[in-house]
Design an enzyme around this catalytic site. Structure first.
Site, short mmCIF file in Angstrom:
data_model
loop_
_atom_site.label_atom_id
_atom_site.label_comp_id
_atom_site.label_asym_id
_atom_site.label_seq_id
_atom_site.Cartn_x
_atom_site.Cartn_y
_atom_site.Cartn_z
N HIS A 12 0.82 -1.20 0.00
CA HIS A 12 0.00 0.00 0.00
C HIS A 12 0.86 1.25 0.00
O HIS A 12 2.05 1.22 0.33
CB HIS A 12 -0.92 0.02 1.22
CG HIS A 12 -0.17 0.10 2.52
ND1 HIS A 12 0.24 1.29 3.08
CD2 HIS A 12 0.25 -0.87 3.36
CE1 HIS A 12 0.88 1.05 4.21
NE2 HIS A 12 0.90 -0.25 4.40
N CYS A 40 3.19 -5.14 6.80
CA CYS A 40 2.81 -4.78 5.44
C CYS A 40 3.99 -4.15 4.71
O CYS A 40 5.02 -3.86 5.29
CB CYS A 40 1.63 -3.82 5.45
SG CYS A 40 0.03 -4.62 5.62
#
EC number: 2.-.-.-
Length: 290
Positions: free
Chosen positions: A254, A267
């Protein structure tokens, strides 16, 4: 809410997309059973070498737990290694998933995913009437597995329940050591590479494993603006919920303004250009973390 989910750490919780009224995983990106055998290709066994597919009626299928991103299903097969070849499918209808014995179903693979879109299925190996596929669920929580659980799972599904799709020609390689995300062709050539932010020592990005691009969506409430969240099938292997909550510890790629260094809860953070490059890849693209 006890936990405010933002894309500055890792985790997944259901949030409502107002425009579509669909619950989606809210990534907060800073991951028992017989293991899947190593494979770097798609061997095919003869029908006589594989067991027959047991009948599972509609009621029994509906009663099975769904192997979705937030589920933990002990009968799934842990995958603690990388793979380099796969095929992409969709489900004709909800289908049973089987563990190593291929006699008793352990979960249900839903034909539509959490966004109401056709579920992307990644197949590793074909054997007779069976396909070994990666799943988006966990097999065990790290807290119940000595502090380390498989970041990826697999299961056997009846091949007749699958409809083949186009096979991606590239795959994604995440290097936690180099802190990069690269798009690699089928011939091994790096076409593009981007700096990346990865997990810290306490909340690491899982390594030595391959997952796939499961879904993508835009959710400005997660601090990613109009950059699509790239959700993978991988989970934290070191912590049940690296950011707290009950979102399954999912690993995503992301956008974040701080897209370099060991800065996340697992992440992988990217620049706008990096997210756009991953967004251009088809769902089902393999994602290997080294």
């Amino acid at each position: 809410m006890p936990y405010r989910k933002t894309w500055t750490t890792v985790g997944v919780a259901a949030v409502v997309v107002a425009a579509a009224a669909i619950a989606v995983p809210a990534l907060t990106g800073a991951t028992g059973g017989e293991a899947v055998p190593a494979t770097t290709h798609r061997p095919t066994a003869t029908a006589s070498a594989a067991p027959a597919v047991p009948a599972v009626d509609g009621a029994a299928l509906a009663a099975l737990p769904e192997a979705r991103y937030s589920a933990v299903v002990g009968g799934l097969l842990p995958v603690d290694r990388t793979v380099s070849a796969a095929e992409v499918f969709r489900l004709r209808a909800d289908a049973p998933l089987f563990g190593s014995d291929r006699q008793h179903p352990v979960a249900r693979f839903a034909a539509t995913d959490f966004l109401g879109q056709p579920t992307t299925v990644v197949g590793l190996r074909h054997e007779g009437a069976w396909e070994l596929v990666l799943t988006p669920a966990r097999q065990a929580l790290p807290s119940a597995a000595g502090g380390h659980a498989a970041a990826q799972t697999a299961a056997w599904v009846p091949a007749a329940s699958l409809e083949q799709q186009a096979t991606p020609t590239s795959h994604v390689v995440i290097s936690t050591a180099d802190q990069t995300v690269s798009i690699v062709s089928s011939t091994g050539q790096v076409s593009r590479s981007f700096p990346a932010g990865v997990g810290t020592a306490d909340t690491p990005t899982p390594t030595g494993v391959t997952g796939y691009l499961e879904q993508r969506y835009v959710d400005p409430s997660q601090g990613t603006g109009d950059h699509p969240i790239q959700l993978t099938s991988l989970h934290s292997s070191a912590d049940d919920e690296p950011y707290g909550g009950s979102d399954g510890g999912l690993i995503g790629l992301h956008w974040n303004a701080a897209a370099s260094g060991a800065v996340s809860h697992g992440c992988v953070r990217l620049s706008a250009d990096g997210v756009a490059a991953i967004d251009a890849l088809p769902l089902g693209t393999l994602v290997t973390v080294e």
